[in-house]
Design a protein around this motif. Structure first.
Motif, PDB file in Angstrom:
ATOM      1  N   GLU A  36     -46.690  17.003 -21.980  1.00 15.60           N
ATOM      2  CA  GLU A  36     -47.220  15.648 -22.085  1.00 15.60           C
ATOM      3  C   GLU A  36     -46.570  14.678 -21.110  1.00 15.60           C
ATOM      4  O   GLU A  36     -47.212  13.732 -20.645  1.00 15.60           O
ATOM      5  CB  GLU A  36     -47.019  15.119 -23.514  1.00 15.60           C
ATOM      6  CG  GLU A  36     -47.715  15.925 -24.589  1.00 15.60           C
ATOM      7  CD  GLU A  36     -49.228  15.810 -24.526  1.00 15.60           C
ATOM      8  OE1 GLU A  36     -49.710  14.765 -24.034  1.00 15.60           O
ATOM      9  OE2 GLU A  36     -49.907  16.750 -24.948  1.00 15.60           O
ATOM     10  N   LEU A  37     -45.291  14.901 -20.776  1.00 12.39           N
ATOM     11  CA  LEU A  37     -44.531  13.880 -20.056  1.00 12.39           C
ATOM     12  C   LEU A  37     -44.022  14.298 -18.686  1.00 12.39           C
ATOM     13  O   LEU A  37     -43.632  13.440 -17.892  1.00 12.39           O
ATOM     14  CB  LEU A  37     -43.338  13.433 -20.920  1.00 12.39           C
ATOM     15  CG  LEU A  37     -43.692  12.752 -22.247  1.00 12.39           C
ATOM     16  CD1 LEU A  37     -42.433  12.530 -23.081  1.00 12.39           C
ATOM     17  CD2 LEU A  37     -44.407  11.434 -22.013  1.00 12.39           C
ATOM     18  N   ASP A  38     -43.986  15.589 -18.407  1.00 14.68           N
ATOM     19  CA  ASP A  38     -43.443  16.053 -17.125  1.00 14.68           C
ATOM     20  C   ASP A  38     -44.497  15.888 -16.031  1.00 14.68           C
ATOM     21  O   ASP A  38     -45.561  16.514 -16.080  1.00 14.68           O
ATOM     22  CB  ASP A  38     -43.020  17.521 -17.235  1.00 14.68           C
ATOM     23  CG  ASP A  38     -42.174  17.957 -16.043  1.00 14.68           C
ATOM     24  OD1 ASP A  38     -42.202  17.264 -15.007  1.00 14.68           O
ATOM     25  OD2 ASP A  38     -41.492  18.989 -16.150  1.00 14.68           O
ATOM     26  N   HIS A  39     -44.195  15.066 -15.035  1.00 12.96           N
ATOM     27  CA  HIS A  39     -45.138  14.794 -13.950  1.00 12.96           C
ATOM     28  C   HIS A  39     -44.870  15.649 -12.715  1.00 12.96           C
ATOM     29  O   HIS A  39     -45.444  15.400 -11.652  1.00 12.96           O
ATOM     30  CB  HIS A  39     -45.076  13.310 -13.554  1.00 12.96           C
ATOM     31  CG  HIS A  39     -45.402  12.388 -14.681  1.00 12.96           C
ATOM     32  ND1 HIS A  39     -46.638  12.379 -15.303  1.00 12.96           N
ATOM     33  CD2 HIS A  39     -44.663  11.447 -15.325  1.00 12.96           C
ATOM     34  CE1 HIS A  39     -46.644  11.479 -16.261  1.00 12.96           C
ATOM     35  NE2 HIS A  39     -45.464  10.898 -16.303  1.00 12.96           N
ATOM     36  N   GLY A  40     -44.014  16.659 -12.843  1.00 11.06           N
ATOM     37  CA  GLY A  40     -43.743  17.526 -11.708  1.00 11.06           C
ATOM     38  C   GLY A  40     -42.638  16.998 -10.815  1.00 11.06           C
ATOM     39  O   GLY A  40     -42.090  15.918 -11.018  1.00 11.06           O
ATOM     40  N   TRP A  41     -42.325  17.771  -9.766  1.00 13.44           N
ATOM     41  CA  TRP A  41     -41.208  17.451  -8.888  1.00 13.44           C
ATOM     42  C   TRP A  41     -41.565  16.340  -7.906  1.00 13.44           C
ATOM     43  O   TRP A  41     -42.686  16.241  -7.419  1.00 13.44           O
ATOM     44  CB  TRP A  41     -40.792  18.701  -8.093  1.00 13.44           C
ATOM     45  CG  TRP A  41     -39.687  18.422  -7.111  1.00 13.44           C
ATOM     46  CD1 TRP A  41     -38.349  18.431  -7.354  1.00 13.44           C
ATOM     47  CD2 TRP A  41     -39.830  18.080  -5.725  1.00 13.44           C
ATOM     48  NE1 TRP A  41     -37.647  18.116  -6.216  1.00 13.44           N
ATOM     49  CE2 TRP A  41     -38.530  17.896  -5.199  1.00 13.44           C
ATOM     50  CE3 TRP A  41     -40.927  17.909  -4.882  1.00 13.44           C
ATOM     51  CZ2 TRP A  41     -38.301  17.570  -3.873  1.00 13.44           C
ATOM     52  CZ3 TRP A  41     -40.697  17.564  -3.549  1.00 13.44           C
ATOM     53  CH2 TRP A  41     -39.396  17.400  -3.064  1.00 13.44           C
ATOM     54  N   SER A  42     -40.595  15.490  -7.662  1.00 15.23           N
ATOM     55  CA  SER A  42     -40.640  14.579  -6.523  1.00 15.23           C
ATOM     56  C   SER A  42     -39.206  14.387  -6.055  1.00 15.23           C
ATOM     57  O   SER A  42     -38.263  14.502  -6.843  1.00 15.23           O
ATOM     58  CB  SER A  42     -41.282  13.240  -6.894  1.00 15.23           C
ATOM     59  OG  SER A  42     -40.526  12.580  -7.898  1.00 15.23           O
ATOM     60  N   ARG A  74     -37.448   9.114  -7.249  1.00 16.71           N
ATOM     61  CA  ARG A  74     -38.329   8.386  -8.160  1.00 16.71           C
ATOM     62  C   ARG A  74     -37.560   7.171  -8.662  1.00 16.71           C
ATOM     63  O   ARG A  74     -37.079   7.131  -9.790  1.00 16.71           O
ATOM     64  CB  ARG A  74     -38.774   9.287  -9.305  1.00 16.71           C
ATOM     65  CG  ARG A  74     -39.983   8.756 -10.071  1.00 16.71           C
ATOM     66  CD  ARG A  74     -40.462   9.761 -11.108  1.00 16.71           C
ATOM     67  NE  ARG A  74     -41.058  10.931 -10.499  1.00 16.71           N
ATOM     68  CZ  ARG A  74     -41.291  12.084 -11.128  1.00 16.71           C
ATOM     69  NH1 ARG A  74     -40.947  12.202 -12.400  1.00 16.71           N
ATOM     70  NH2 ARG A  74     -41.851  13.086 -10.502  1.00 16.71           N
ATOM     71  N   ASP A  99     -38.295   5.497 -12.030  1.00 19.74           N
ATOM     72  CA  ASP A  99     -37.922   6.196 -13.261  1.00 19.74           C
ATOM     73  C   ASP A  99     -36.977   7.339 -12.904  1.00 19.74           C
ATOM     74  O   ASP A  99     -37.333   8.518 -13.021  1.00 19.74           O
ATOM     75  CB  ASP A  99     -39.170   6.725 -13.970  1.00 19.74           C
ATOM     76  CG  ASP A  99     -38.860   7.293 -15.357  1.00 19.74           C
ATOM     77  OD1 ASP A  99     -37.735   7.087 -15.840  1.00 19.74           O
ATOM     78  OD2 ASP A  99     -39.746   7.946 -15.936  1.00 19.74           O
ATOM     79  N   SER A 103     -36.282  10.596 -15.076  1.00 21.84           N
ATOM     80  CA  SER A 103     -37.320  11.602 -15.313  1.00 21.84           C
ATOM     81  C   SER A 103     -37.165  12.824 -14.421  1.00 21.84           C
ATOM     82  O   SER A 103     -37.723  13.880 -14.734  1.00 21.84           O
ATOM     83  CB  SER A 103     -38.705  10.982 -15.099  1.00 21.84           C
ATOM     84  OG  SER A 103     -38.890  10.610 -13.743  1.00 21.84           O
TER      85      SER A 103
END
Length: 672
Positions: A434-440, A443, A446, A449
């Motif tokens: 639900e909350l993991d937006h993948g690697w960057s 950030r 946030d 995260s």
């Protein structure tokens, strides 16, 4: 670092292997490492006040150190040549010894001897870093010339061990790095007076176990520096985090000559946080596990030097050692030196990195739910099987505390009975989908995260259903009572319960040992004194009904009997509604409770106060003050007691200090 022209696109086999192992795409643009020392990189190095350097000793083992203390100590002096001038500990610094082993003391006013390594130079690497701006630049190449001049240490310590090193480093590769995990500090130059406190190789029978001073240094460290090699080039880099991010896995005494006593020596581990995904250091360690580590103490100038072999733990192996972590470097130490006042600088802490995640403790120190630790599964692997918790109800208890009800069902097509919890246990839920937006890479909006696996543990606040009901998973309800804090509880607070897509969360497992389960009646001859801070009441919520039933059974009565229990509960005035809700659901608990209300005033929450008065009447249950030591000891009422403490770290520490060593105490924290 990779040698740019040695392999296609500049990647060496170790880096490519790590990309495959971690399922990371290899950039088609090639390795971003630059050849030589550009003017931009040279300028960044020259305005940095510190640099870590690494090299190999005569046995081919990497070591790492940190030099500097003032801006300009390292600067370009010719094309691709970096000049470095720094005070060093000649007697104990393993890098100074390896690089300048041929540099003896100068005679009178004569210039110090010059070291010119054979074969075009001695392999070395560096990392310049600025603790005020968080800038850092990686360097790799060779020392082509060096000297070491004697400097006196003003009569302090072993003055003969302090010298001024001057080296010329041919920089063959350079790469600017991101500022993540660098904790800001104010650096000042310092004249060291080095003294060897301990060495694992001071004699052939020296025990390979860290002394207390070294353990203290590791526990407070928020930074380490490591060097590695792939056989062609070297890499020196930084690892940082919150104080305590380095964990001691083992410190069992074992001699360097005889390992038959079963000890495992020094083993440390640290988590690899989200980075640039080049995996230059880890690529080296993949093909050559040898590593050199330097852990500085910026307050005292003490330093711990280590060399050893690494094991890279990925996925399930990493999580089994260090829960909530997907990648761990585990180091078996082969030689170590602890030096008092051995570094030429000190620094005052300023600002921690916003990217620092919480400390990742070892599984043996208390981690994820027992079922996860038993299987060695990662949270993501738990999504493939087991149970799913579906949010079906949200009840507002106070503005900051809610109760959430989930139904449990077997995931997928499996209709196996759902595993049940025991009263007082906690459940671990995986909110990653639900909350993991993948690697960057970065950030800034946030930063937390980046390293958050969104796996959370909550105490189950309702009693489990009878075992027979598990055969019908849809009837199994689980409740958690939680304070709003962070992205997971924010999701639970705001999810639309009537949305077309229900909130379904994989259950990783249930955990919590027998030690925090309260015994009553004939099964225990000690009174239970439960000390709770805020939502620390939750382990008792699921146990209390059983405690009253046990007390009644022990007395042979058909009516409810009070168990041998006292509850001391510290609660904020704004959260009085939690006490109202608890006493309504467990009416027999109020007479056994002393409630200590802090913050606000008596008129702050008139509704909750009136409701509380309606429940408890005129009984002296509520005290508008902080809990005192006399309250704690008075709860024993002259009998043997066992204390159960579930509160935040500060309150837990105070309670433990009040009780001392003579009482039986078990604790439960909010940091699962």
């Amino acid at each position: 670092m990779a040698t740019l022209h040695e392999h296609s696109n500049g990647w060496h086999p170790g880096e490519l292997a790590m990309h495959r192992l971690l399922k990371v795409p290899t950039s088609s643009h090639g390795n971003p490492t630059n050849a030589g020392l550009s003017s931009a990189h040279g300028y960044r190095v020259s305005i940095s006040s510190l640099a870590a350097f690494g090299t190999l000793d005569a046995q081919g083992r990497p070591w790492t150190t940190v030099w500097g203390g003032e801006r300009g100590f390292a600067r370009p002096v010719a094309q691709n040549i970096l000049g470095v001038q720094s005070l060093v500990d000649r007697a104990h610094d393993p890098v100074a010894q390896a690089l300048l082993s041929g540099a003896g003391e100068s005679d009178g006013d004569a210039a110090p001897p010059i070291v010119r390594p054979a074969d075009g130079g001695k392999m070395m690497s560096g990392l310049s870093f600025d603790l005020e701006t968080r800038d850092r630049v990686k360097l790799a190449g060779k020392m082509v010339v060096g000297s070491l001049e004697l400097r006196l240490a003003d009569g302090r310590g072993d003055s003969s061990s302090v010298g001024e090193a001057q080296i010329g480093m041919l920089v063959q590769e350079a790469l600017g790095n991101c500022p993540k995990y660098i904790n800001k500090k104010d650096v000042v130059l310092h004249l060291p007076a080095p003294r060897l406190l301990w060495s694992s190789s001071s004699s052939s029978s020296s025990p390979l176990a860290l002394p207390a001073e070294a353990l203290t240094l590791i526990e407070k460290a928020d930074m380490l520096f490591l060097s590695s090699t792939n056989g062609t080039t070297m890499d020196t880099n930084h690892r940082g985090g919150p104080a305590g991010f380095i964990r001691v896995v083992s410190n069992s005494p074992i001699t360097t000559e005889d390992s038959s006593n079963g000890g495992s020596g020094i083993v440390i581990a640290y988590p690899e946080f989200s980075g640039n995904r080049l995996y230059q250091s880890l690529g080296n360690l993949h093909v050559n596990p040898r590593i050199g580590v330097c852990i500085p103490d910026y307050d005292t100038s003490d330093v711990l030097y280590l060399t050893g072999e690494t094991q890279l733990l990925v996925g399930a192996q990493a999580a089994a050692l260090m829960p909530h972590t997907k990648l761990v470097v585990k180091i078996a130490v082969r030689e170590a030196r602890l030096v008092r006042d051995g570094l030429p600088f000190r620094a005052q802490a300023e600002e921690p990195s916003p990217y620092n995640p919480p400390v990742r403790r070892l599984a043996t120190e208390g981690g994820l739910a027992a079922s996860l630790l038993d299987t060695g599964a990662t949270a993501s692997e738990a999504r493939e099987g087991g149970a799913v918790a579906t949010l079906v109800c949200r009840e507002v208890i106070t503005p900051n505390i809610n109760r959430f009800t989930f139904t449990l069902a077997s995931s997928g097509t499996s209709k196996q009975p759902v595993a049940l919890w025991q009263p007082g246990q906690h459940v671990t839920l995986d909110f990653g989908a639900e909350l993991d937006h993948g690697w960057s890479h970065m950030r800034n909006d946030d930063p937390q995260s980046l390293n958050d696996d969104f796996v959370r543990t909550f105490t189950v606040s309702n009693t489990p259903p009878p075992p027979s009901s598990a055969s019908n998973p849809q009837n199994t309800e689980l409740q958690i009572t939680a304070r709003r804090h962070g992205p997971v509880t924010r999701l639970l607070w705001t999810h639309q319960l009537r949305a077309a897509a229900p909130l379904e969360i994989p259950v990783v497992g249930f955990g919590g040992g027998e030690g925090f389960r309260i015994s009553s009646g004939s099964s225990s001859n000690k009174k239970a004194v439960f000390v709770a801070g805020g939502v620390g009441i939750t382990p008792l919520l699921a146990q209390a009904p059983g405690l009253f039933l046990s007390a009644a059974a022990a007395s042979g009565s058909n009516t409810s009997q009070p168990p041998a229990l006292s509850l001391l509960w510290s609660l904020r005035a704004a959260d009085l509604g939690l006490a109202v809700d608890t006493f309504r659901r467990l009416p027999g608990l109020a007479p056994l409770t002393r409630l200590f209300v802090t913050g606000g005033d008596k008129e702050e929450d008139e509704t909750a106060a009136a409701a509380l008065h309606e429940i408890i009447g005129e009984k002296q249950v509520v005290s508008r003050r902080r809990m005192a030591r006399s309250d704690l000891l008075g709860a024993k009422a002259g009998v043997q007691a066992k204390f159960y403490v579930c509160a935040g770290p500060e309150m837990t520490g105070v309670v433990l200090a009040w009780l001392g060593d003579g009482e039986e105490v078990v604790t439960e924290s909010f940091n699962y």
